[in-house]
Design a protein around this motif. Structure first.
Motif, PDB file in Angstrom:
ATOM      1  N   MET A   1     -12.293  -0.400  40.391  1.00 40.50           N
ATOM      2  CA  MET A   1     -13.545  -0.280  40.518  1.00 40.50           C
ATOM      3  C   MET A   1     -13.575   0.667  41.241  1.00 40.50           C
ATOM      4  SD  MET A   1     -16.693  -1.147  38.627  1.00 40.50           S
ATOM      5  CE  MET A   1     -15.860  -2.845  38.697  1.00 40.50           C
ATOM      6  N   PRO A   2     -14.732   1.395  41.195  1.00 40.92           N
ATOM      7  CA  PRO A   2     -14.676   1.452  44.092  1.00 40.92           C
ATOM      8  C   PRO A   2     -15.991   0.843  43.633  1.00 40.92           C
ATOM      9  CG  PRO A   2     -13.962   4.172  41.971  1.00 40.92           C
ATOM     10  CD  PRO A   2     -14.999   2.607  41.549  1.00 40.92           C
TER      11      PRO A   2
ATOM     12  N   PHE B   1     -20.358  -0.876  25.960  1.00 39.49           N
ATOM     13  CA  PHE B   1     -18.938  -0.470  26.426  1.00 39.49           C
ATOM     14  C   PHE B   1     -19.270  -1.121  27.769  1.00 39.49           C
ATOM     15  CE2 PHE B   1     -18.436   1.873  22.927  1.00 39.49           C
ATOM     16  CZ  PHE B   1     -16.452   1.923  22.331  1.00 39.49           C
ATOM     17  N   ASP B   2     -17.894  -1.700  27.978  1.00 37.29           N
ATOM     18  CA  ASP B   2     -18.228  -1.875  29.612  1.00 37.29           C
ATOM     19  C   ASP B   2     -16.944  -2.606  30.462  1.00 37.29           C
ATOM     20  OD1 ASP B   2     -20.546  -2.933  32.267  1.00 37.29           O
ATOM     21  OD2 ASP B   2     -18.516  -3.538  32.227  1.00 37.29           O
ATOM     22  N   ILE B   3     -15.794  -2.509  31.430  1.00 39.59           N
ATOM     23  CA  ILE B   3     -14.829  -3.330  31.852  1.00 39.59           C
ATOM     24  C   ILE B   3     -15.055  -4.469  31.960  1.00 39.59           C
ATOM     25  CG2 ILE B   3     -13.886  -0.716  32.355  1.00 39.59           C
ATOM     26  CD1 ILE B   3     -14.941  -1.305  35.249  1.00 39.59           C
ATOM     27  N   SER B   4     -15.939  -4.708  32.333  1.00 41.70           N
ATOM     28  CA  SER B   4     -16.072  -6.207  32.160  1.00 41.70           C
ATOM     29  C   SER B   4     -16.132  -7.243  31.729  1.00 41.70           C
ATOM     30  CB  SER B   4     -17.325  -6.482  33.046  1.00 41.70           C
ATOM     31  OG  SER B   4     -18.059  -8.025  33.456  1.00 41.70           O
ATOM     32  N   LYS B   5     -14.727  -8.129  31.137  1.00 36.53           N
ATOM     33  CA  LYS B   5     -15.179  -9.371  30.258  1.00 36.53           C
ATOM     34  C   LYS B   5     -16.541 -10.659  30.205  1.00 36.53           C
ATOM     35  CE  LYS B   5     -11.779 -11.594  27.614  1.00 36.53           C
ATOM     36  NZ  LYS B   5     -12.426 -11.959  26.599  1.00 36.53           N
ATOM     37  N   ALA B   6     -17.012 -10.893  31.728  1.00 36.94           N
ATOM     38  CA  ALA B   6     -17.575 -11.421  31.516  1.00 36.94           C
ATOM     39  C   ALA B   6     -19.292 -11.300  31.401  1.00 36.94           C
ATOM     40  CB  ALA B   6     -18.235 -12.111  33.095  1.00 36.94           C
ATOM     41  N   TYR B   7     -19.018  -9.514  31.670  1.00 33.50           N
ATOM     42  CA  TYR B   7     -20.828  -9.272  31.640  1.00 33.50           C
ATOM     43  C   TYR B   7     -20.889  -8.459  29.777  1.00 33.50           C
ATOM     44  CZ  TYR B   7     -22.131  -7.814  36.491  1.00 33.50           C
ATOM     45  OH  TYR B   7     -22.664  -7.554  37.224  1.00 33.50           O
ATOM     46  N   ILE B   8     -19.223  -8.366  29.119  1.00 35.57           N
ATOM     47  CA  ILE B   8     -19.823  -8.162  27.583  1.00 35.57           C
ATOM     48  C   ILE B   8     -19.382  -9.627  27.143  1.00 35.57           C
ATOM     49  CG2 ILE B   8     -18.038  -7.800  25.850  1.00 35.57           C
ATOM     50  CD1 ILE B   8     -19.267  -5.121  27.077  1.00 35.57           C
TER      51      ILE B   8
ATOM     52  N   GLY C   1     -26.988   2.870  36.240  1.00 38.59           N
ATOM     53  CA  GLY C   1     -25.953   2.274  36.825  1.00 38.59           C
ATOM     54  C   GLY C   1     -24.928   2.720  37.126  1.00 38.59           C
ATOM     55  N   LEU C   2     -24.476   3.950  36.177  1.00 43.84           N
ATOM     56  CA  LEU C   2     -22.858   3.000  35.993  1.00 43.84           C
ATOM     57  C   LEU C   2     -22.441   4.397  37.524  1.00 43.84           C
ATOM     58  CD1 LEU C   2     -20.296   2.665  35.156  1.00 43.84           C
ATOM     59  CD2 LEU C   2     -21.001   4.584  33.327  1.00 43.84           C
ATOM     60  N   LEU C   3     -22.899   5.625  37.951  1.00 41.11           N
ATOM     61  CA  LEU C   3     -22.540   6.583  38.240  1.00 41.11           C
ATOM     62  C   LEU C   3     -22.126   6.268  39.584  1.00 41.11           C
ATOM     63  CD1 LEU C   3     -24.415   9.968  36.922  1.00 41.11           C
ATOM     64  CD2 LEU C   3     -22.269   8.935  36.136  1.00 41.11           C
TER      65      LEU C   3
ATOM     66  N   HIS D   1     -21.024   4.589  41.052  1.00 37.93           N
ATOM     67  CA  HIS D   1     -19.835   2.870  41.129  1.00 37.93           C
ATOM     68  C   HIS D   1     -18.856   3.913  40.640  1.00 37.93           C
ATOM     69  CE1 HIS D   1     -21.398  -0.537  40.947  1.00 37.93           C
ATOM     70  NE2 HIS D   1     -22.061  -0.298  40.474  1.00 37.93           N
ATOM     71  N   LEU D   2     -18.568   5.800  40.476  1.00 42.25           N
ATOM     72  CA  LEU D   2     -17.127   6.095  40.486  1.00 42.25           C
ATOM     73  C   LEU D   2     -17.191   7.894  40.903  1.00 42.25           C
ATOM     74  CD1 LEU D   2     -18.887   6.389  35.967  1.00 42.25           C
ATOM     75  CD2 LEU D   2     -16.886   4.914  37.569  1.00 42.25           C
ATOM     76  N   ASP D   3     -15.819   8.041  41.241  1.00 48.13           N
ATOM     77  CA  ASP D   3     -16.044   8.894  42.038  1.00 48.13           C
ATOM     78  C   ASP D   3     -16.003  10.071  40.805  1.00 48.13           C
ATOM     79  OD1 ASP D   3     -13.579   9.467  40.699  1.00 48.13           O
ATOM     80  OD2 ASP D   3     -12.256   8.536  42.190  1.00 48.13           O
TER      81      ASP D   3
ATOM     82  N   GLU E   1     -15.849  13.548  34.622  1.00 44.65           N
ATOM     83  CA  GLU E   1     -14.994  12.461  32.507  1.00 44.65           C
ATOM     84  C   GLU E   1     -16.134  11.969  32.034  1.00 44.65           C
ATOM     85  OE1 GLU E   1     -12.189  13.073  31.750  1.00 44.65           O
ATOM     86  OE2 GLU E   1     -11.326  11.684  30.266  1.00 44.65           O
ATOM     87  N   ILE E   2     -16.823  11.006  32.632  1.00 44.35           N
ATOM     88  CA  ILE E   2     -17.723  10.469  31.496  1.00 44.35           C
ATOM     89  C   ILE E   2     -19.296  11.444  30.650  1.00 44.35           C
ATOM     90  CG2 ILE E   2     -19.568   8.377  31.287  1.00 44.35           C
ATOM     91  CD1 ILE E   2     -16.859   6.856  32.179  1.00 44.35           C
ATOM     92  N   MET E   3     -18.696  11.811  32.021  1.00 41.83           N
ATOM     93  CA  MET E   3     -20.531  13.214  31.117  1.00 41.83           C
ATOM     94  C   MET E   3     -19.485  13.671  29.827  1.00 41.83           C
ATOM     95  SD  MET E   3     -22.398  14.119  34.442  1.00 41.83           S
ATOM     96  CE  MET E   3     -23.910  13.132  34.891  1.00 41.83           C
TER      97      MET E   3
HETATM   98  C1  LIG Z   1     -25.069  -1.840  38.193  1.00 44.17           C
HETATM   99  S1  LIG Z   1     -24.064  -2.181  36.066  1.00 44.17           S
HETATM  100  C2  LIG Z   1     -25.206  -1.671  35.048  1.00 44.17           C
HETATM  101  C3  LIG Z   1     -24.647  -2.861  34.660  1.00 44.17           C
HETATM  102  C4  LIG Z   1     -26.382  -2.261  33.177  1.00 44.17           C
HETATM  103  N1  LIG Z   1     -26.156  -0.983  32.652  1.00 44.17           N
HETATM  104  C5  LIG Z   1     -27.595  -2.062  33.318  1.00 44.17           C
HETATM  105  O1  LIG Z   1     -28.402  -1.749  33.934  1.00 44.17           O
HETATM  106  O2  LIG Z   1     -27.714  -3.295  34.294  1.00 44.17           O
HETATM  107  C6  LIG Z   1     -22.665  -1.259  36.552  1.00 44.17           C
HETATM  108  C7  LIG Z   1     -22.311  -1.375  35.667  1.00 44.17           C
HETATM  109  O3  LIG Z   1     -20.802  -0.602  34.909  1.00 44.17           O
HETATM  110  C8  LIG Z   1     -19.402  -1.649  34.822  1.00 44.17           C
HETATM  111  N2  LIG Z   1     -18.671  -0.034  34.808  1.00 44.17           N
HETATM  112  C9  LIG Z   1     -18.180   1.066  36.088  1.00 44.17           C
HETATM  113  N3  LIG Z   1     -16.796   1.568  36.106  1.00 44.17           N
HETATM  114  C10 LIG Z   1     -17.327   1.158  34.572  1.00 44.17           C
HETATM  115  C11 LIG Z   1     -16.400   2.219  33.449  1.00 44.17           C
HETATM  116  N4  LIG Z   1     -15.679   3.098  34.215  1.00 44.17           N
HETATM  117  N5  LIG Z   1     -16.442   2.510  31.832  1.00 44.17           N
HETATM  118  C12 LIG Z   1     -17.199   1.337  31.358  1.00 44.17           C
HETATM  119  N6  LIG Z   1     -17.783   0.718  32.534  1.00 44.17           N
HETATM  120  C13 LIG Z   1     -17.311   0.659  33.866  1.00 44.17           C
HETATM  121  C14 LIG Z   1     -19.422  -2.137  35.154  1.00 44.17           C
HETATM  122  O4  LIG Z   1     -18.539  -2.807  35.087  1.00 44.17           O
HETATM  123  C15 LIG Z   1     -21.143  -3.079  35.271  1.00 44.17           C
HETATM  124  O5  LIG Z   1     -21.310  -3.436  34.587  1.00 44.17           O
END
Ligand SMILES: C[S@@+](CC[C@H](N)C(=O)[O-])C[C@H]1O[C@@H](n2cnc3c(N)ncnc32)[C@H](O)[C@@H]1O
Length: 204
Positions: free
Chosen positions: A1-2, A69-76, A112-114, A116-118, A124-126
């Motif tokens: 993840m970037p 949905f999230d890729i972090s096990k700790a958060y989920i 808070g997702l975009l 983190h993504l290139d 693709e997510i959109m």
């Molecule tokens: C800044 S946190 C925001 C978490 C939550 N949405 C919030 O508002 O508190 C970004 C989250 O995106 C998740 N994430 C990053 N890339 C992802 C992906 N491709 N698919 C799903 N989750 C992803 C991270 O694990 C992290 O939990």
């Protein structure tokens, strides 16, 4: 993840520290206002939250049908133990192939997702979000934003974010326009703690 996870920012991968830090940064008011004025939830609303983290936003909703949905096990794990059967949580990156098993949604959230993504992954997510929405449903996003008029403290904090793809308004807008016809983009300056957010609302 970037994203940067070195040094102090690494401890934010702990869900308790992440949620506490968000509250310190003014997330309570931000979420309350966002849900009331932009999401406008109703009972039974179908909500898909991509990158839901510990799903803190769910505390601001009435009874809705929520999938996170999230890729972090700790958060989920944290979301699951806090909200139990108020939501359905999955630790995985949402794919087009997941959609036939899911309902059509009134709202897709990417909070808070975009940033983190290139560009290619964000688009693709959109596209997945668009396919997951009912006709007339909306994708809503919030991300930190670079802005020439922002307070110096806000700029400092935005630049220190873990996400490596923080954009300016035009950057977020051009992403959204790749998938949606007329996205509504708004940059808001938070007074305390100084911060700048970009809100996007896209209707299918
Ligand atoms: C800044 S946190 C925001 C978490 C939550 N949405 C919030 O508002 O508190 C970004 C989250 O995106 C998740 N994430 C990053 N890339 C992802 C992906 N491709 N698919 C799903 N989750 C992803 C991270 O694990 C992290 O939990």
């Amino acid at each position: 993840m970037p994203q940067t996870s070195q040094g102090v920012r690494g401890i934010l991968s702990n869900p308790f520290i992440y949620s506490f830090f968000q509250l310190l940064m003014g997330a309570h008011k931000l979420r309350q206002n966002f849900v009331e004025t932009l999401v406008k939830p109703f009972e039974g609303m179908k909500v898909l939250d991509v990158g839901c983290g510990p799903a803190d936003i769910l505390a601001y909703f009435p009874t809705v049908e929520y999938w996170g949905f999230d890729i972090s096990k700790a958060y989920i794990n944290q979301a699951q133990s806090r909200f139990c059967n108020r939501g359905r949580f999955q630790c995985k990156q949402l794919q087009h192939t997941d959609l036939p098993k899911l309902p059509a949604y009134d709202v897709v959230l990417a909070l808070g997702l975009l940033h983190h993504l290139d560009d290619s992954v964000a688009i693709e997510i959109m596209q997945i979000a668009s396919n997951a929405l009912k006709e007339g449903g909306r994708l809503l996003t919030i991300d930190p934003c670079l802005d020439p008029s922002q307070n110096r403290i806000a700029r400092f904090l935005v630049c220190k974010d873990r996400g490596r793809n923080v954009r300016d308004k035009d950057g977020y807008e051009s992403l959204a326009k790749t998938v949606f016809e007329s996205p509504r983009i708004e940059v808001r300056q938070q007074k305390w703690i100084p911060y700048t957010h970009c809100f996007i609302e896209c209707r299918k």
